[in-house]
Design a protein around this motif. Sequence first.
Motif, PDB file in Angstrom:
ATOM      1  N   GLN A 174       0.825  -1.199   0.000  1.00 47.44           N
ATOM      2  CA  GLN A 174       0.000   0.000   0.000  1.00 47.44           C
ATOM      3  C   GLN A 174       0.868   1.261   0.000  1.00 47.44           C
ATOM      4  OE1 GLN A 174      -2.228  -0.936   3.540  1.00 47.44           O
ATOM      5  NE2 GLN A 174      -3.975  -1.757   2.393  1.00 47.44           N
ATOM      6  N   ARG A 175       1.962   1.224   0.738  1.00 49.19           N
ATOM      7  CA  ARG A 175       2.867   2.377   0.793  1.00 49.19           C
ATOM      8  C   ARG A 175       3.514   2.616  -0.564  1.00 49.19           C
ATOM      9  NH1 ARG A 175       3.869   7.329   2.274  1.00 49.19           N
ATOM     10  NH2 ARG A 175       6.071   7.767   2.744  1.00 49.19           N
ATOM     11  N   THR A 176       3.952   1.547  -1.235  1.00 48.37           N
ATOM     12  CA  THR A 176       4.523   1.698  -2.579  1.00 48.37           C
ATOM     13  C   THR A 176       3.518   2.344  -3.520  1.00 48.37           C
ATOM     14  OG1 THR A 176       6.150  -0.094  -2.433  1.00 48.37           O
ATOM     15  CG2 THR A 176       5.302   0.416  -4.611  1.00 48.37           C
ATOM     16  N   LEU A 177       2.274   1.876  -3.489  1.00 50.05           N
ATOM     17  CA  LEU A 177       1.249   2.448  -4.362  1.00 50.05           C
ATOM     18  C   LEU A 177       1.055   3.939  -4.089  1.00 50.05           C
ATOM     19  CD1 LEU A 177      -1.739  -0.070  -4.713  1.00 50.05           C
ATOM     20  CD2 LEU A 177      -0.171   0.725  -6.483  1.00 50.05           C
ATOM     21  N   GLU A 178       0.990   4.316  -2.819  1.00 53.71           N
ATOM     22  CA  GLU A 178       0.776   5.724  -2.491  1.00 53.71           C
ATOM     23  C   GLU A 178       1.936   6.589  -2.982  1.00 53.71           C
ATOM     24  OE1 GLU A 178      -2.078   6.925  -1.460  1.00 53.71           O
ATOM     25  OE2 GLU A 178      -2.783   4.849  -1.479  1.00 53.71           O
ATOM     26  N   LEU A 179       3.159   6.083  -2.830  1.00 54.05           N
ATOM     27  CA  LEU A 179       4.317   6.862  -3.268  1.00 54.05           C
ATOM     28  C   LEU A 179       4.319   7.053  -4.782  1.00 54.05           C
ATOM     29  CD1 LEU A 179       7.062   5.391  -0.928  1.00 54.05           C
ATOM     30  CD2 LEU A 179       6.219   7.748  -0.936  1.00 54.05           C
ATOM     31  N   VAL A 180       4.014   6.005  -5.533  1.00 55.15           N
ATOM     32  CA  VAL A 180       4.034   6.158  -6.998  1.00 55.15           C
ATOM     33  C   VAL A 180       2.853   6.994  -7.478  1.00 55.15           C
ATOM     34  CG1 VAL A 180       5.340   4.036  -7.367  1.00 55.15           C
ATOM     35  CG2 VAL A 180       2.856   3.973  -7.457  1.00 55.15           C
ATOM     36  N   LEU A 181       1.726   6.930  -6.790  1.00 55.38           N
ATOM     37  CA  LEU A 181       0.606   7.802  -7.165  1.00 55.38           C
ATOM     38  C   LEU A 181       1.000   9.263  -6.996  1.00 55.38           C
ATOM     39  CD1 LEU A 181      -2.497   5.905  -5.709  1.00 55.38           C
ATOM     40  CD2 LEU A 181      -1.982   6.341  -8.115  1.00 55.38           C
ATOM     41  N   GLY A 182       1.859   9.537  -6.015  1.00 53.37           N
ATOM     42  CA  GLY A 182       2.326  10.898  -5.812  1.00 53.37           C
ATOM     43  C   GLY A 182       3.175  11.422  -6.954  1.00 53.37           C
ATOM     44  N   LEU A 183       3.705  10.513  -7.796  1.00 59.61           N
ATOM     45  CA  LEU A 183       4.498  10.923  -8.958  1.00 59.61           C
ATOM     46  C   LEU A 183       3.627  11.244 -10.169  1.00 59.61           C
ATOM     47  CD1 LEU A 183       7.432   8.342  -8.681  1.00 59.61           C
ATOM     48  CD2 LEU A 183       7.421  10.740  -7.966  1.00 59.61           C
ATOM     49  N   ARG A 184       2.332  10.989 -10.075  1.00 63.47           N
ATOM     50  CA  ARG A 184       1.347  11.309 -11.112  1.00 63.47           C
ATOM     51  C   ARG A 184       1.681  10.690 -12.464  1.00 63.47           C
ATOM     52  NH1 ARG A 184      -3.171  13.185  -9.758  1.00 63.47           N
ATOM     53  NH2 ARG A 184      -3.469  14.004 -11.853  1.00 63.47           N
ATOM     54  N   PRO A 185       1.935   9.384 -12.525  1.00 64.53           N
ATOM     55  CA  PRO A 185       2.155   8.751 -13.832  1.00 64.53           C
ATOM     56  C   PRO A 185       0.847   8.653 -14.605  1.00 64.53           C
ATOM     57  CG  PRO A 185       2.002   7.070 -12.144  1.00 64.53           C
ATOM     58  CD  PRO A 185       1.953   8.395 -11.424  1.00 64.53           C
ATOM     59  N   GLU A 186       0.967   8.579 -15.923  1.00 67.25           N
ATOM     60  CA  GLU A 186      -0.227   8.400 -16.764  1.00 67.25           C
ATOM     61  C   GLU A 186      -0.665   6.934 -16.821  1.00 67.25           C
ATOM     62  OE1 GLU A 186       1.098  12.199 -17.221  1.00 67.25           O
ATOM     63  OE2 GLU A 186       2.356  10.456 -17.703  1.00 67.25           O
ATOM     64  N   HIS A 187       0.242   6.024 -16.480  1.00 67.80           N
ATOM     65  CA  HIS A 187      -0.019   4.597 -16.673  1.00 67.80           C
ATOM     66  C   HIS A 187       0.728   3.801 -15.610  1.00 67.80           C
ATOM     67  CE1 HIS A 187       0.066   0.630 -18.709  1.00 67.80           C
ATOM     68  NE2 HIS A 187      -0.896   1.079 -19.497  1.00 67.80           N
TER      69      HIS A 187
END
Length: 394
Positions: A174-187
């Motif tokens: 869950q922490r990994t997901l939150e961190l990468v969502l913070g980078l705002r990727p398109e995919h």
Amino acid sequence: MDAHSLYLHIPFCQKRCAYCDFNTFAGLENTIPAYVNALCREMRLVAASLPYRLPVHTLFFGGGTPSLLSVEQVATILETAATVFDVSPRAEITLEANPGTVTRETLRGLRRLGVNRLSFGVQSAHPEELAILTRLHDYSDVIRSVQWAREAGFENLNLDLMFGLPGQTLERWQRTLELVLGLRPEHLSLYCLTIEKGTPFFRWSARGLLEIPDDDLAADMYEHAMDRLGEAGFIQYEISNWARPSGEGTWYSCRHNLQYWRGLPYLGMGAGAHGYAGGFRTANVKPVPHYIQRCQLGESQPFPRSPANDEFHPVSVQDEMAEMMMVGLRLTEEGISEEVFQHRFGKNLREVYRNILPALEQQGLIEWAGQNHDHLRLTRRGRLLGNRVFSAFL
């Protein structure tokens, strides 16, 4: 003629990851110049077998670590492709990259060449998990790489993540997901770890040295991702892939991979690359020296053959239908259209698989969707048990 896709395999790595069973090699960087020449020659030879320039609408540099190529080497490959094929001016051009192998200057150079989509192999945000995976980067490399890519003008970024890792907890995922969502990727591409024969992970697992999460925990991780990414505005358009909206009802879906999942033609170039075109499946020889030699000495052959082919065989209609069911059902929203199936094969989808579909429906694994209930797709439960569905069509 259908527009084709072009897959370009770059098999070089700084270090081979312990879980990887792809056709990749470490320590062969000195052969990259000869390999680039061979790859360009393979493209020219295959293109020469046709009396017209084949339309191409996506190009994908996969690996391996394509970001080990210099900007000049990528330019040579793209220039050759544009010369021998009819590459669309709006082509999607993807390059896979490891976060620790790119620089600000490299990314600017790639963007100037026309590369318009990057796929970063992030895998995890936690140093312990990256160490287990024998990855060479850390999460600070990811942050820098994404920042540099944005500065270079990239507006379409994919981040690859893995779950079901040795010792991984739901909270860490869950922490990994939150961190990468913070980078705002398109995919985002999310893959559950599989232990493949012949890898160090397989040997370590056999000796009891890896603590692999059980299936229920991996399923919890997957379901959390489905829910959380939906909340974040992503659509899950394929079992392992999510995309943000790109405006006017469209999404940042990977057009190249959609070519595979829709059963459309693509050429595979490079050592160990696979292709499907003209009703034939192709697979190239895997060792880099053999591939270079085959391309250097070979001559043009009937399309879609290449002198680098190690395998070449026709696909029967029966096999083509089964393959369409297996890859098409990976498309979780789109699924398989009855109309498209009828147009392609001249057969009724429900009739062809009348002995299979009712049981899968009864088990709650597939459903008919769309305004006219004419698209077959996986249910949410079916996404968790996709392999059970796919195996029914073998």
